[in-house]
Design an enzyme around this catalytic site. Structure first.
Site, mmCIF file in Angstrom:
data_model
loop_
_atom_site.group_PDB
_atom_site.id
_atom_site.type_symbol
_atom_site.label_atom_id
_atom_site.label_comp_id
_atom_site.label_asym_id
_atom_site.label_seq_id
_atom_site.Cartn_x
_atom_site.Cartn_y
_atom_site.Cartn_z
ATOM 1 N N ARG A 280 59.159 47.060 -2.156
ATOM 2 C CA ARG A 280 59.294 45.730 -1.541
ATOM 3 C C ARG A 280 58.244 45.560 -0.446
ATOM 4 O O ARG A 280 57.632 44.498 -0.317
ATOM 5 C CB ARG A 280 60.712 45.565 -0.977
ATOM 6 C CG ARG A 280 61.766 45.418 -2.063
ATOM 7 C CD ARG A 280 63.098 44.979 -1.498
ATOM 8 N NE ARG A 280 63.836 46.055 -0.878
ATOM 9 C CZ ARG A 280 64.905 46.650 -1.424
ATOM 10 N NH1 ARG A 280 65.359 46.253 -2.608
ATOM 11 N NH2 ARG A 280 65.528 47.609 -0.800
ATOM 12 N N PHE B 160 64.921 38.896 -11.888
ATOM 13 C CA PHE B 160 66.030 39.813 -11.603
ATOM 14 C C PHE B 160 66.063 40.068 -10.089
ATOM 15 O O PHE B 160 65.990 41.195 -9.625
ATOM 16 C CB PHE B 160 65.878 41.143 -12.367
ATOM 17 C CG PHE B 160 65.578 40.992 -13.834
ATOM 18 C CD1 PHE B 160 66.617 40.825 -14.745
ATOM 19 C CD2 PHE B 160 64.274 40.992 -14.320
ATOM 20 C CE1 PHE B 160 66.356 40.687 -16.107
ATOM 21 C CE2 PHE B 160 63.999 40.855 -15.671
ATOM 22 C CZ PHE B 160 65.037 40.697 -16.576
ATOM 23 N N ASP C 254 67.739 34.964 -11.320
ATOM 24 C CA ASP C 254 68.798 35.951 -11.562
ATOM 25 C C ASP C 254 69.907 35.288 -12.375
ATOM 26 O O ASP C 254 70.140 34.084 -12.267
ATOM 27 C CB ASP C 254 69.364 36.502 -10.252
ATOM 28 C CG ASP C 254 70.022 37.877 -10.455
ATOM 29 O OD1 ASP C 254 69.379 38.899 -10.123
ATOM 30 O OD2 ASP C 254 71.164 37.913 -10.952
ATOM 31 N N ALA D 7 66.628 35.780 -17.576
ATOM 32 C CA ALA D 7 65.188 35.917 -17.334
ATOM 33 C C ALA D 7 64.393 35.933 -18.640
ATOM 34 O O ALA D 7 63.269 35.415 -18.697
ATOM 35 C CB ALA D 7 64.918 37.190 -16.535
ATOM 36 N N ASP E 109 62.135 43.477 -12.188
ATOM 37 C CA ASP E 109 62.992 44.608 -11.798
ATOM 38 C C ASP E 109 64.359 44.473 -12.467
ATOM 39 O O ASP E 109 65.373 44.219 -11.816
ATOM 40 C CB ASP E 109 63.135 44.631 -10.264
ATOM 41 C CG ASP E 109 63.912 45.845 -9.774
ATOM 42 O OD1 ASP E 109 63.975 46.848 -10.506
ATOM 43 O OD2 ASP E 109 64.464 45.778 -8.657
ATOM 44 N N CYS F 111 64.591 51.108 -14.391
ATOM 45 C CA CYS F 111 65.496 52.069 -13.729
ATOM 46 C C CYS F 111 66.376 52.745 -14.768
ATOM 47 O O CYS F 111 67.454 53.224 -14.463
ATOM 48 C CB CYS F 111 66.326 51.383 -12.648
ATOM 49 S SG CYS F 111 67.369 50.068 -13.264
HETATM 50 N N1 SAH Z 1 65.067 43.486 -7.419
HETATM 51 C C1 SAH Z 1 66.383 43.633 -6.844
HETATM 52 C C2 SAH Z 1 67.322 44.474 -7.711
HETATM 53 C C3 SAH Z 1 67.515 43.943 -9.124
HETATM 54 S S1 SAH Z 1 68.995 44.472 -9.868
HETATM 55 C C4 SAH Z 1 66.252 44.208 -5.427
HETATM 56 O O1 SAH Z 1 65.166 44.643 -5.019
HETATM 57 O O2 SAH Z 1 67.257 44.255 -4.719
HETATM 58 C C5 SAH Z 1 69.051 43.615 -11.368
HETATM 59 C C6 SAH Z 1 69.485 42.173 -11.280
HETATM 60 O O3 SAH Z 1 69.312 41.629 -12.590
HETATM 61 C C7 SAH Z 1 70.943 41.891 -10.933
HETATM 62 O O4 SAH Z 1 70.998 41.055 -9.798
HETATM 63 C C8 SAH Z 1 71.546 41.151 -12.149
HETATM 64 O O5 SAH Z 1 72.409 40.090 -11.786
HETATM 65 C C9 SAH Z 1 70.312 40.615 -12.793
HETATM 66 N N2 SAH Z 1 70.366 40.376 -14.247
HETATM 67 C C10 SAH Z 1 70.939 41.150 -15.201
HETATM 68 N N3 SAH Z 1 70.657 40.656 -16.432
HETATM 69 C C11 SAH Z 1 69.878 39.561 -16.245
HETATM 70 C C12 SAH Z 1 69.250 38.639 -17.128
HETATM 71 N N4 SAH Z 1 69.353 38.766 -18.445
HETATM 72 N N5 SAH Z 1 68.519 37.642 -16.576
HETATM 73 C C13 SAH Z 1 68.396 37.519 -15.245
HETATM 74 N N6 SAH Z 1 68.967 38.371 -14.363
HETATM 75 C C14 SAH Z 1 69.701 39.377 -14.865
#
Ligand code: SAH
Length: 396
Positions: free
Chosen positions: A211, A227, A249, A279, A299, A339
């Site tokens: 970040r 995400f 998200d 997404a 992410d 991840c």
């Molecule tokens: N980048 C963030 C962590 C991401 S965690 C940080 O730095 O804190 C992954 C995220 O993806 C979650 O918030 C979840 O709600 C979202 N997510 C899961 N499937 C998704 C999809 N198909 N489209 C969009 N968001 C999604």
């Protein structure tokens, strides 16, 4: 031989343990000389009876024993727990002065299945193995003593609990319930943390350095944060002078938290656009609309918890990376992550390379990205390296 329950391995199955890899799969076990319960300590021995280590038995898991100690004189006890926790905290003292930090990273800190994150004076503990569950109360007491924190909240509610056959537990373990409005500073920026209801233990601590990197790259760029969860990358991009950020998200709650985090840091909300949706679909929509970005962050959540899911996961990663690479302006940057424990760093790079090739884009890798050092990876336990990422650039 000691009076402890002995687990004897099949011939030749001691090799990984001799390299100090801490997992014994159920198929490697030849016989057990008693009937231990889940969470009980056992002594793991080669087929011939040679001592290999002390572990915790988990009858319902494919990983039937996780090893905690390689020394015969050091069986599993509060004393061993204290030694491991003291070592784990000693490492964290070298990780920088952060309010939010991972203090214990499971197998890689010699404590299989035990995760402990610190948010100010609150510890959040996740016990995702039979052994960690058995020792969580003792760990909480030792941790309070060693850290001076005032409370321990348990978030043992991950999917893996079912695989381990241990009950889900969520709630205060020591001390009172943490405030729902708790916030912590990360690299000078403030983030609200929902310890009871947020993902993982409330925040993705592993992305701290990435970040910060995005903050240094964002100036003057149009940014797409896919995400975004509670807006970790979005807030950093805005703080770094991004012209505009589109944060995507699937979760409305996550977007609300992200929005609050932008406000909390007095950043210009006018420069942010919030999109609730999938997404995968939204990237296609952006393509169809002819939009473009100077910096894209991908992410996504874990697509492949284990290697068995790697193929399906690979299709997902390729899809979003291909779409993202096509949305970049000349000289644009892509910070892309996986991840998934089941997708190795090598495989992830291959997938991104395949996406670039199919997108007919000559992208370059500028950096290989990882989790922060408070999420160490034991050399004997490469499975501990779950977060991997690439910073790529398209020619401009
Ligand atoms: N980048 C963030 C962590 C991401 S965690 C940080 O730095 O804190 C992954 C995220 O993806 C979650 O918030 C979840 O709600 C979202 N997510 C899961 N499937 C998704 C999809 N198909 N489209 C969009 N968001 C999604």
């Amino acid at each position: 031989m000691s009076s402890a329950t002995n687990v004897f391995l099949k011939p030749g199955r001691d090799k990984s343990l001799l390299r100090r890899h801490p997992w014994v799969f159920s198929g490697a076990i030849d016989r057990i000389d008693a009937t231990p319960a889940g969470g009980d300590s056992v002594c793991v021995r080669s087929h011939g009876g040679a001592f290999l280590g002390w572990g915790v038995y988990s009858p319902q898991s494919q990983i039937a024993v996780r090893l905690w100690s390689w020394e015969q004189a050091q069986p599993i006890s509060v004393a061993l727990l204290r030694t491991r926790l003291t070592q784990a905290l000693a490492l964290r003292r070298t990780c920088g002065d952060h309010e939010a930090l991972r203090l214990v990273h499971a197998e890689s800190d010699g404590l299989p299945g035990l995760i402990v994150d610190r948010y100010g004076d609150t510890l959040v503990l996740q016990a995702s193995s039979a052994g960690a569950a058995r020792w969580s109360e003792a760990a909480a007491d030792v941790l309070l003593e060693l850290t001076g924190c005032t409370r321990v909240y348990e978030r043992s509610d991950a999917d893996v609990m079912a695989l381990e056959g241990i009950p889900v537990r969520s709630g205060p373990l020591r001390g009172d319930v943490p405030s729902a409005r708790m916030h912590v500073k990360e690299n000078g920026l403030s983030f609200g943390i929902d310890i009871a209801g947020g993902h993982k233990t409330g925040f993705y601590l592993d992305q701290r350095d990435n970040r910060a990197l995005v903050r240094t790259l964002a100036a003057g760029r149009k940014v797409l944060d896919c995400f975004c969860y509670s807006g970790g990358f979005t807030v950093n991009a805005l703080a770094g002078g991004a012209e505009h950020v589109t944060a995507v998200d699937a979760s409305a709650e996550a977007l609300t938290a992200a929005r609050e985090n932008v406000e909390r840091n007095a950043l210009d909300e006018q420069r942010a656009e919030w999109v609730e949706g999938d997404a995968f679909q939204y990237l296609r929509k952006l393509r169809d609309q002819g939009r473009s970005f100077g910096l894209i962050v991908l992410d996504p959540p874990k697509f492949a918890p284990t290697a068995a899911h790697a193929e399906r996961a690979a299709r997902g990663y390729k899809d979003i990376n291909l779409l993202a690479l096509k949305l970049l302006v000349p000289g644009g940057l892509l910070a892309t992550f996986s991840c998934s424990g089941g997708v190795s760093r090598e495989l992830f790079q291959k997938i991104v390379a395949g996406a670039a090739s199919d997108a007919h884009v000559d992208a370059q890798i500028l950096r290989w990205l990882s989790a922060t050092p408070d999420h160490p990876v034991a050399l004997a336990f490469p499975e501990g390296e779950y977060l991997k990422g690439l910073l790529c650039r398209v020619p401009g």
